[in-house]
Scaffold this active site. Sequence first.
Site, PDB file in Angstrom:
ATOM      1  N   PRO A   9       0.560   3.897   0.414  1.00 40.67           N
ATOM      2  CG  PRO A   9       1.435   3.567   2.556  1.00 40.67           C
ATOM      3  CD  PRO A   9       1.154   2.862   1.265  1.00 40.67           C
ATOM      4  CG  ASN A  10       1.265   9.096   2.966  1.00 44.00           C
ATOM      5  OD1 ASN A  10       0.231   9.660   3.304  1.00 44.00           O
ATOM      6  ND2 ASN A  10       2.004   8.396   3.801  1.00 44.00           N
ATOM      7  NE  ARG A  17       4.482  12.029   0.628  1.00 42.02           N
ATOM      8  CZ  ARG A  17       4.960  10.801   0.720  1.00 42.02           C
ATOM      9  NH1 ARG A  17       4.680   9.900  -0.188  1.00 42.02           N
ATOM     10  NH2 ARG A  17       5.714  10.454   1.734  1.00 42.02           N
ATOM     11  CE1 TYR A  22       8.958   9.580  -1.544  1.00 39.14           C
ATOM     12  CE2 TYR A  22       8.286  11.507  -0.284  1.00 39.14           C
ATOM     13  CZ  TYR A  22       8.738  10.204  -0.330  1.00 39.14           C
ATOM     14  OH  TYR A  22       8.970   9.523   0.831  1.00 39.14           O
ATOM     15  CG  ASN A  71       6.162   3.423  -4.668  1.00 41.27           C
ATOM     16  OD1 ASN A  71       6.364   3.154  -3.494  1.00 41.27           O
ATOM     17  ND2 ASN A  71       6.536   4.565  -5.207  1.00 41.27           N
ATOM     18  CB  ALA A  74       5.622   3.758   4.757  1.00 38.18           C
ATOM     19  CG  HIS A  77      10.586   0.658   4.337  1.00 35.82           C
ATOM     20  ND1 HIS A  77      11.639   0.336   3.512  1.00 35.82           N
ATOM     21  CD2 HIS A  77      10.022   1.772   3.793  1.00 35.82           C
ATOM     22  CE1 HIS A  77      11.707   1.210   2.523  1.00 35.82           C
ATOM     23  NE2 HIS A  77      10.737   2.091   2.678  1.00 35.82           N
ATOM     24  CG  ASP A  84       3.175 -13.685   4.383  1.00 32.41           C
ATOM     25  OD1 ASP A  84       4.365 -13.928   4.092  1.00 32.41           O
ATOM     26  OD2 ASP A  84       2.739 -13.701   5.555  1.00 32.41           O
ATOM     27  CD  GLU A  95      11.223  -3.128  -3.001  1.00 36.21           C
ATOM     28  OE1 GLU A  95      11.695  -2.284  -2.219  1.00 36.21           O
ATOM     29  OE2 GLU A  95      11.465  -4.353  -2.900  1.00 36.21           O
ATOM     30  CG  HIS A  97      11.503   2.271  -3.404  1.00 28.75           C
ATOM     31  ND1 HIS A  97      10.577   2.270  -2.400  1.00 28.75           N
ATOM     32  CD2 HIS A  97      12.017   1.028  -3.472  1.00 28.75           C
ATOM     33  CE1 HIS A  97      10.530   1.058  -1.861  1.00 28.75           C
ATOM     34  NE2 HIS A  97      11.386   0.288  -2.505  1.00 28.75           N
ATOM     35  CG  LEU A  98       8.386   8.078  -6.868  1.00 30.61           C
ATOM     36  CD1 LEU A  98       7.293   8.854  -6.163  1.00 30.61           C
ATOM     37  CD2 LEU A  98       8.425   8.413  -8.338  1.00 30.61           C
ATOM     38  CB  SER A  99      13.362   8.901  -2.777  1.00 27.71           C
ATOM     39  OG  SER A  99      12.943   7.931  -1.841  1.00 27.71           O
ATOM     40  NE  ARG A 104      13.776   9.725   1.841  1.00 33.58           N
ATOM     41  CZ  ARG A 104      12.463   9.664   1.763  1.00 33.58           C
ATOM     42  NH1 ARG A 104      11.887   8.978   0.793  1.00 33.58           N
ATOM     43  NH2 ARG A 104      11.706  10.296   2.644  1.00 33.58           N
ATOM     44  NE  ARG A 108      12.072   7.293   4.274  1.00 29.72           N
ATOM     45  CZ  ARG A 108      10.747   7.392   4.286  1.00 29.72           C
ATOM     46  NH1 ARG A 108      10.026   6.504   3.646  1.00 29.72           N
ATOM     47  NH2 ARG A 108      10.148   8.385   4.917  1.00 29.72           N
TER      48      ARG A 108
END
Length: 141
Positions: A9-10, A17, A22, A71, A74, A77, A84, A95, A97-99, A104, A108
Amino acid sequence: MKLLVINGPNLNLLGRRESTHYGTLTLTDINTKLIEKADGRAEMEFFQSNHEGAIIDRIQQASGFDGIILNAGAYTHTSIAIRDALLTVKIPFVEVHLSNVYAREDFRHKSYLSDIAKGVVAGFGWMSYILALESFLSESK
């Protein structure tokens, strides 16, 4: 080697954003950089959805892929369902993550995916995806 790149998402809003977290590249820019870095050494398919169920469906349909770069945004988390699905298909995944999620908000800091991932790359912006790709490419040599 065949890799599936899944974004949650996003991430379709990258480039407009929260650039401090990001960066300024769009998701299309990042996908292009992945293709360039792979330089023919991997076939890649890209998928993005804001919907948890669509991400689960795509993971369940990932038969034939050698690995997944994920990625989950959200959902990292919050989603036991994505966890599953990953456990069920038994395809190695990294996995991404950009940040730096540990620099943070506290919520997170918990990932439902990290302990079953081949590895976790966080905090390097778009390069996090490249590092994940390299982890798969280095194994195929």
